[in-house]
Design a protein around this motif. Structure first.
Motif, PDB file in Angstrom:
ATOM      1  N   ALA A   1     -13.101   3.670  10.321  1.00 22.15           N
ATOM      2  CA  ALA A   1     -12.213   3.644  11.486  1.00 22.15           C
ATOM      3  C   ALA A   1     -12.935   4.033  12.787  1.00 22.15           C
ATOM      4  O   ALA A   1     -12.516   3.619  13.863  1.00 22.15           O
ATOM      5  CB  ALA A   1     -11.016   4.562  11.270  1.00 22.15           C
TER       6      ALA A   1
ATOM      7  N   TRP B   1     -12.424  -3.376   4.145  1.00 24.73           N
ATOM      8  CA  TRP B   1     -12.290  -1.953   4.438  1.00 24.73           C
ATOM      9  C   TRP B   1     -13.384  -1.577   5.442  1.00 24.73           C
ATOM     10  O   TRP B   1     -14.555  -1.864   5.217  1.00 24.73           O
ATOM     11  CB  TRP B   1     -12.449  -1.128   3.157  1.00 24.73           C
ATOM     12  CG  TRP B   1     -12.316   0.342   3.385  1.00 24.73           C
ATOM     13  CD1 TRP B   1     -13.340   1.239   3.475  1.00 24.73           C
ATOM     14  CD2 TRP B   1     -11.110   1.078   3.573  1.00 24.73           C
ATOM     15  NE1 TRP B   1     -12.827   2.496   3.696  1.00 24.73           N
ATOM     16  CE2 TRP B   1     -11.469   2.428   3.760  1.00 24.73           C
ATOM     17  CE3 TRP B   1      -9.761   0.738   3.594  1.00 24.73           C
ATOM     18  CZ2 TRP B   1     -10.534   3.434   3.965  1.00 24.73           C
ATOM     19  CZ3 TRP B   1      -8.823   1.743   3.800  1.00 24.73           C
ATOM     20  CH2 TRP B   1      -9.203   3.061   3.981  1.00 24.73           C
TER      21      TRP B   1
ATOM     22  N   MET C   1      -8.480   4.375  -3.723  1.00 25.36           N
ATOM     23  CA  MET C   1      -7.711   3.136  -3.529  1.00 25.36           C
ATOM     24  C   MET C   1      -7.907   2.194  -4.710  1.00 25.36           C
ATOM     25  O   MET C   1      -6.938   1.636  -5.225  1.00 25.36           O
ATOM     26  CB  MET C   1      -8.136   2.434  -2.241  1.00 25.36           C
ATOM     27  CG  MET C   1      -7.815   3.211  -1.004  1.00 25.36           C
ATOM     28  SD  MET C   1      -7.960   2.157   0.421  1.00 25.36           S
ATOM     29  CE  MET C   1      -6.355   2.466   1.106  1.00 25.36           C
TER      30      MET C   1
ATOM     31  N   TYR D   1      -4.869   6.865   4.704  1.00 27.42           N
ATOM     32  CA  TYR D   1      -5.890   6.071   5.396  1.00 27.42           C
ATOM     33  C   TYR D   1      -6.671   6.949   6.375  1.00 27.42           C
ATOM     34  O   TYR D   1      -7.893   6.873   6.459  1.00 27.42           O
ATOM     35  CB  TYR D   1      -5.250   4.907   6.144  1.00 27.42           C
ATOM     36  CG  TYR D   1      -4.948   3.695   5.293  1.00 27.42           C
ATOM     37  CD1 TYR D   1      -5.548   2.476   5.542  1.00 27.42           C
ATOM     38  CD2 TYR D   1      -4.045   3.762   4.237  1.00 27.42           C
ATOM     39  CE1 TYR D   1      -5.270   1.358   4.779  1.00 27.42           C
ATOM     40  CE2 TYR D   1      -3.760   2.658   3.456  1.00 27.42           C
ATOM     41  CZ  TYR D   1      -4.382   1.457   3.718  1.00 27.42           C
ATOM     42  OH  TYR D   1      -4.117   0.365   2.957  1.00 27.42           O
ATOM     43  N   GLN D   2      -5.964   7.797   7.124  1.00 28.21           N
ATOM     44  CA  GLN D   2      -6.624   8.681   8.085  1.00 28.21           C
ATOM     45  C   GLN D   2      -7.539   9.669   7.371  1.00 28.21           C
ATOM     46  O   GLN D   2      -8.654   9.926   7.830  1.00 28.21           O
ATOM     47  CB  GLN D   2      -5.588   9.397   8.944  1.00 28.21           C
ATOM     48  CG  GLN D   2      -4.908   8.462   9.924  1.00 28.21           C
ATOM     49  CD  GLN D   2      -3.746   9.099  10.673  1.00 28.21           C
ATOM     50  OE1 GLN D   2      -3.182  10.102  10.251  1.00 28.21           O
ATOM     51  NE2 GLN D   2      -3.377   8.491  11.795  1.00 28.21           N
TER      52      GLN D   2
ATOM     53  N   VAL E   1      -9.719   1.803   7.346  1.00 24.71           N
ATOM     54  CA  VAL E   1      -8.559   0.933   7.465  1.00 24.71           C
ATOM     55  C   VAL E   1      -8.962  -0.455   6.963  1.00 24.71           C
ATOM     56  O   VAL E   1     -10.135  -0.838   7.027  1.00 24.71           O
ATOM     57  CB  VAL E   1      -8.063   0.876   8.932  1.00 24.71           C
ATOM     58  CG1 VAL E   1      -9.102   0.250   9.848  1.00 24.71           C
ATOM     59  CG2 VAL E   1      -6.737   0.169   9.036  1.00 24.71           C
TER      60      VAL E   1
ATOM     61  N   LEU F   1      -0.274   5.829   5.886  1.00 30.54           N
ATOM     62  CA  LEU F   1      -1.141   6.032   7.042  1.00 30.54           C
ATOM     63  C   LEU F   1      -1.908   7.346   6.958  1.00 30.54           C
ATOM     64  O   LEU F   1      -3.089   7.401   7.315  1.00 30.54           O
ATOM     65  CB  LEU F   1      -0.321   5.963   8.334  1.00 30.54           C
ATOM     66  CG  LEU F   1      -1.091   6.104   9.642  1.00 30.54           C
ATOM     67  CD1 LEU F   1      -2.162   5.023   9.770  1.00 30.54           C
ATOM     68  CD2 LEU F   1      -0.141   6.038  10.826  1.00 30.54           C
TER      69      LEU F   1
ATOM     70  N   LEU G   1      -0.329   4.887  -0.701  1.00 26.33           N
ATOM     71  CA  LEU G   1      -1.441   4.781   0.238  1.00 26.33           C
ATOM     72  C   LEU G   1      -0.886   4.550   1.641  1.00 26.33           C
ATOM     73  O   LEU G   1      -0.939   3.455   2.175  1.00 26.33           O
ATOM     74  CB  LEU G   1      -2.381   3.647  -0.183  1.00 26.33           C
ATOM     75  CG  LEU G   1      -2.975   3.803  -1.592  1.00 26.33           C
ATOM     76  CD1 LEU G   1      -3.691   2.541  -2.016  1.00 26.33           C
ATOM     77  CD2 LEU G   1      -3.899   5.007  -1.647  1.00 26.33           C
TER      78      LEU G   1
ATOM     79  N   SER H   1       0.829  -1.211   0.000  1.00 30.54           N
ATOM     80  CA  SER H   1       0.000   0.000   0.000  1.00 30.54           C
ATOM     81  C   SER H   1       0.863   1.261   0.000  1.00 30.54           C
ATOM     82  O   SER H   1       0.607   2.208  -0.751  1.00 30.54           O
ATOM     83  CB  SER H   1      -0.933   0.018   1.213  1.00 30.54           C
ATOM     84  OG  SER H   1      -1.970  -0.912   1.056  1.00 30.54           O
TER      85      SER H   1
END
Length: 141
Positions: free
Chosen positions: A115, A112, A127, A48-49, A54, A45, A43, A38
């Protein structure tokens, strides 16, 4: 889809009573390879945030074929077999670096999730685009 490869060195504390890598440790290797794949695609962290989600491993199937021991350098190869909806099906192969014999073959189902509430959500298009871009570039070769 295009395969991604990474190298991992087996550490002494990863051994079991039989003197080889504990079976449970291989799941850590699989996860590390997925994270590095990733990151390779941009891609990380932070992304992702920003996306508010996640990937979590929902199911894993591992075939242990040969042992690895402390000091071995392992080549972990991973690729996405399928990615749609909330799910990504990822395959793995682990070998000793520069050797052909397969040590481990595995398949993991990643989901997926949001979060905050930890419930499945569709994989964000950014993604999907990153992974599909790699897939289409392979077709053109």
């Amino acid at each position: 889809m295009q395969a991604f490869k990474t190298l991992l060195r087996v550490r002494h504390y990863e051994m079991d009573a039989l003197g080889h890598v504990n079976n449970a440790v291989y799941q850590n290797y699989l996860e590390q390879a997925a994270v590095e794949h990733s990151e390779y695609l941009g891609l990380n962290l932070n992304v992702y945030q920003e996306l508010g989600g996640v990937f979590v491993m929902r199911r894993v199937e591992i075939d242990y074929l040969r042992p690895a021991v402390a000091g071995d350098t392992l080549e972990v190869t991973t690729w996405l077999k399928d990615m749609r909806g909330t799910r990504a099906l990822r395959r793995y192969e682990i070998r000793k670096h520069n050797q052909e014999d397969l040590l481990v073959a595995a398949e993991a189902l990643w989901v997926w999730v949001d979060a905050k509430i930890m419930r499945p959500r569709p994989i964000p298009s950014v993604m999907l685009d990153k992974f599909l871009q790699i897939q289409h570039s392979d077709i053109g070769r």
